[in-house]
Design a protein around this motif. Structure first.
Motif, PDB file in Angstrom:
ATOM      1  N   ARG A 152       6.042   3.187  -2.329  1.00 54.29           N
ATOM      2  CA  ARG A 152       5.168   4.124  -3.023  1.00 54.29           C
ATOM      3  C   ARG A 152       4.754   3.540  -4.367  1.00 54.29           C
ATOM      4  O   ARG A 152       5.526   2.807  -4.980  1.00 54.29           O
ATOM      5  CB  ARG A 152       5.902   5.447  -3.285  1.00 54.29           C
ATOM      6  CG  ARG A 152       6.076   6.302  -2.070  1.00 54.29           C
ATOM      7  CD  ARG A 152       6.661   7.645  -2.447  1.00 54.29           C
ATOM      8  NE  ARG A 152       6.734   8.512  -1.279  1.00 54.29           N
ATOM      9  CZ  ARG A 152       7.786   8.533  -0.447  1.00 54.29           C
ATOM     10  NH1 ARG A 152       8.820   7.766  -0.668  1.00 54.29           N
ATOM     11  NH2 ARG A 152       7.776   9.334   0.588  1.00 54.29           N
ATOM     12  N   CYS A 153       3.557   3.871  -4.805  1.00 59.04           N
ATOM     13  CA  CYS A 153       3.140   3.461  -6.138  1.00 59.04           C
ATOM     14  C   CYS A 153       3.959   4.250  -7.164  1.00 59.04           C
ATOM     15  O   CYS A 153       4.627   5.234  -6.815  1.00 59.04           O
ATOM     16  CB  CYS A 153       1.638   3.707  -6.333  1.00 59.04           C
ATOM     17  SG  CYS A 153       1.193   5.436  -6.434  1.00 59.04           S
ATOM     18  N   ILE A 154       3.886   3.797  -8.392  1.00 59.62           N
ATOM     19  CA  ILE A 154       4.756   4.392  -9.411  1.00 59.62           C
ATOM     20  C   ILE A 154       4.442   5.877  -9.622  1.00 59.62           C
ATOM     21  O   ILE A 154       5.340   6.685  -9.840  1.00 59.62           O
ATOM     22  CB  ILE A 154       4.694   3.571 -10.739  1.00 59.62           C
ATOM     23  CG1 ILE A 154       5.857   3.919 -11.658  1.00 59.62           C
ATOM     24  CG2 ILE A 154       3.342   3.729 -11.443  1.00 59.62           C
ATOM     25  CD1 ILE A 154       7.182   3.369 -11.185  1.00 59.62           C
ATOM     26  N   ARG A 155       3.151   6.248  -9.481  1.00 58.81           N
ATOM     27  CA  ARG A 155       2.784   7.662  -9.673  1.00 58.81           C
ATOM     28  C   ARG A 155       3.385   8.544  -8.598  1.00 58.81           C
ATOM     29  O   ARG A 155       3.938   9.613  -8.892  1.00 58.81           O
ATOM     30  CB  ARG A 155       1.265   7.811  -9.672  1.00 58.81           C
ATOM     31  CG  ARG A 155       0.641   7.449 -11.018  1.00 58.81           C
ATOM     32  CD  ARG A 155      -0.862   7.571 -10.959  1.00 58.81           C
ATOM     33  NE  ARG A 155      -1.296   8.933 -10.640  1.00 58.81           N
ATOM     34  CZ  ARG A 155      -2.556   9.276 -10.427  1.00 58.81           C
ATOM     35  NH1 ARG A 155      -3.500   8.362 -10.460  1.00 58.81           N
ATOM     36  NH2 ARG A 155      -2.862  10.522 -10.158  1.00 58.81           N
ATOM     37  N   CYS A 156       3.291   8.116  -7.339  1.00 62.07           N
ATOM     38  CA  CYS A 156       3.836   8.918  -6.238  1.00 62.07           C
ATOM     39  C   CYS A 156       5.364   8.927  -6.287  1.00 62.07           C
ATOM     40  O   CYS A 156       5.999   9.926  -5.957  1.00 62.07           O
ATOM     41  CB  CYS A 156       3.347   8.396  -4.899  1.00 62.07           C
ATOM     42  SG  CYS A 156       1.577   8.629  -4.663  1.00 62.07           S
ATOM     43  N   LYS A 157       5.937   7.795  -6.687  1.00 54.31           N
ATOM     44  CA  LYS A 157       7.393   7.717  -6.807  1.00 54.31           C
ATOM     45  C   LYS A 157       7.893   8.714  -7.850  1.00 54.31           C
ATOM     46  O   LYS A 157       8.860   9.429  -7.627  1.00 54.31           O
ATOM     47  CB  LYS A 157       7.791   6.286  -7.201  1.00 54.31           C
ATOM     48  CG  LYS A 157       9.284   6.064  -7.356  1.00 54.31           C
ATOM     49  CD  LYS A 157       9.973   6.116  -6.019  1.00 54.31           C
ATOM     50  CE  LYS A 157      11.481   6.130  -6.197  1.00 54.31           C
ATOM     51  NZ  LYS A 157      12.163   6.636  -4.998  1.00 54.31           N
ATOM     52  N   ILE A 197       0.858  -1.186   0.000  1.00 47.60           N
ATOM     53  CA  ILE A 197       0.000   0.000   0.000  1.00 47.60           C
ATOM     54  C   ILE A 197       0.893   1.235   0.000  1.00 47.60           C
ATOM     55  O   ILE A 197       1.840   1.328   0.780  1.00 47.60           O
ATOM     56  CB  ILE A 197      -0.946   0.001   1.221  1.00 47.60           C
ATOM     57  CG1 ILE A 197      -1.911  -1.199   1.108  1.00 47.60           C
ATOM     58  CG2 ILE A 197      -1.729   1.311   1.311  1.00 47.60           C
ATOM     59  CD1 ILE A 197      -2.725  -1.447   2.354  1.00 47.60           C
ATOM     60  N   CYS A 198       0.599   2.154  -0.896  1.00 42.75           N
ATOM     61  CA  CYS A 198       1.434   3.333  -1.076  1.00 42.75           C
ATOM     62  C   CYS A 198       1.422   4.220   0.171  1.00 42.75           C
ATOM     63  O   CYS A 198       0.351   4.535   0.697  1.00 42.75           O
ATOM     64  CB  CYS A 198       0.952   4.115  -2.288  1.00 42.75           C
ATOM     65  SG  CYS A 198       1.839   5.645  -2.549  1.00 42.75           S
ATOM     66  N   ASP A 199       2.617   4.619   0.633  1.00 42.33           N
ATOM     67  CA  ASP A 199       2.747   5.489   1.805  1.00 42.33           C
ATOM     68  C   ASP A 199       2.083   6.848   1.585  1.00 42.33           C
ATOM     69  O   ASP A 199       1.613   7.471   2.524  1.00 42.33           O
ATOM     70  CB  ASP A 199       4.238   5.740   2.099  1.00 42.33           C
ATOM     71  CG  ASP A 199       4.821   4.639   2.985  1.00 42.33           C
ATOM     72  OD1 ASP A 199       4.076   3.703   3.342  1.00 42.33           O
ATOM     73  OD2 ASP A 199       6.010   4.735   3.320  1.00 42.33           O
ATOM     74  N   ASP A 200       2.102   7.312   0.347  1.00 45.27           N
ATOM     75  CA  ASP A 200       1.623   8.665   0.056  1.00 45.27           C
ATOM     76  C   ASP A 200       0.125   8.727  -0.196  1.00 45.27           C
ATOM     77  O   ASP A 200      -0.585   9.513   0.417  1.00 45.27           O
ATOM     78  CB  ASP A 200       2.366   9.244  -1.149  1.00 45.27           C
ATOM     79  CG  ASP A 200       3.771   9.712  -0.762  1.00 45.27           C
ATOM     80  OD1 ASP A 200       4.153   9.535   0.417  1.00 45.27           O
ATOM     81  OD2 ASP A 200       4.477  10.243  -1.627  1.00 45.27           O
ATOM     82  N   CYS A 201      -0.371   7.885  -1.107  1.00 41.80           N
ATOM     83  CA  CYS A 201      -1.768   8.031  -1.527  1.00 41.80           C
ATOM     84  C   CYS A 201      -2.671   6.926  -0.987  1.00 41.80           C
ATOM     85  O   CYS A 201      -3.891   7.012  -1.108  1.00 41.80           O
ATOM     86  CB  CYS A 201      -1.873   8.108  -3.053  1.00 41.80           C
ATOM     87  SG  CYS A 201      -1.479   6.565  -3.886  1.00 41.80           S
ATOM     88  N   GLY A 202      -2.063   5.880  -0.375  1.00 43.88           N
ATOM     89  CA  GLY A 202      -2.873   4.826   0.226  1.00 43.88           C
ATOM     90  C   GLY A 202      -3.472   3.843  -0.763  1.00 43.88           C
ATOM     91  O   GLY A 202      -4.242   2.961  -0.391  1.00 43.88           O
TER      92      GLY A 202
HETATM   93 ZN   LIG Z   1       0.768   6.516  -4.370  1.00 42.96          ZN
END
Ligand SMILES: [Zn+2]
Length: 121
Positions: free
Chosen positions: A103-108, A82-87
């Motif tokens: 992080r997911c690729i978008r947040c990364k 689960i992405c730390d930033d967007c969940g």
């Molecule tokens: Zn994310």
């Protein structure tokens, strides 16, 4: 994420950590063993260079081991993948390529853009 996927990543991360810890142990023993035979100053200089390299490697490894431990903890807590930033969920493909991803690729990508702009880590 399904239980079988969690089991898969848990196994993968545990093996990876064991591998890193095993190698770290060998390195320390190797350094201690080679110390005794060296009286030549040139050999010592070479050893010091190698040792600096080895220690940098080990510093990187210990950072990685911390990340692996954090991911294993996430698996226990049910937060893995689960992405730390967007969940949102991180894709299995991304986790296979980088099992310690937080992080997911978008947040990364966004984070890397920020780092490029502001030079912060
Ligand atoms: Zn994310």
């Amino acid at each position: 994420m399904e239980q079988k996927d969690l089991d898969y990543f848990k196994e993968l991360l545990t093996q990876w950590r064991d591998e890193l810890l095993g190698r770290a142990g060998d390195t320390v023993e190797g350094l201690i063993a080679s110390e005794d035979h060296l009286s030549d100053p040139l050999d010592r200089a070479v050893l010091d260079t190698e040792r600096g390299y080895t220690f940098r490697m080990r510093a990187r490894e210990s950072v990685l081991i911390k990340k692996i431990n954090a991911s294993l903890q996430d698996i226990e807590d049910g937060d893995y993948g689960i992405c730390d930033d967007c969940g949102r969920g991180i894709s299995i493909e991304r986790l296979r390529a980088r099992p310690v991803a937080r992080r997911c690729i978008r947040c990364k990508t966004k984070q890397e853009d920020r780092e490029r702009l502001f030079g912060t880590g």
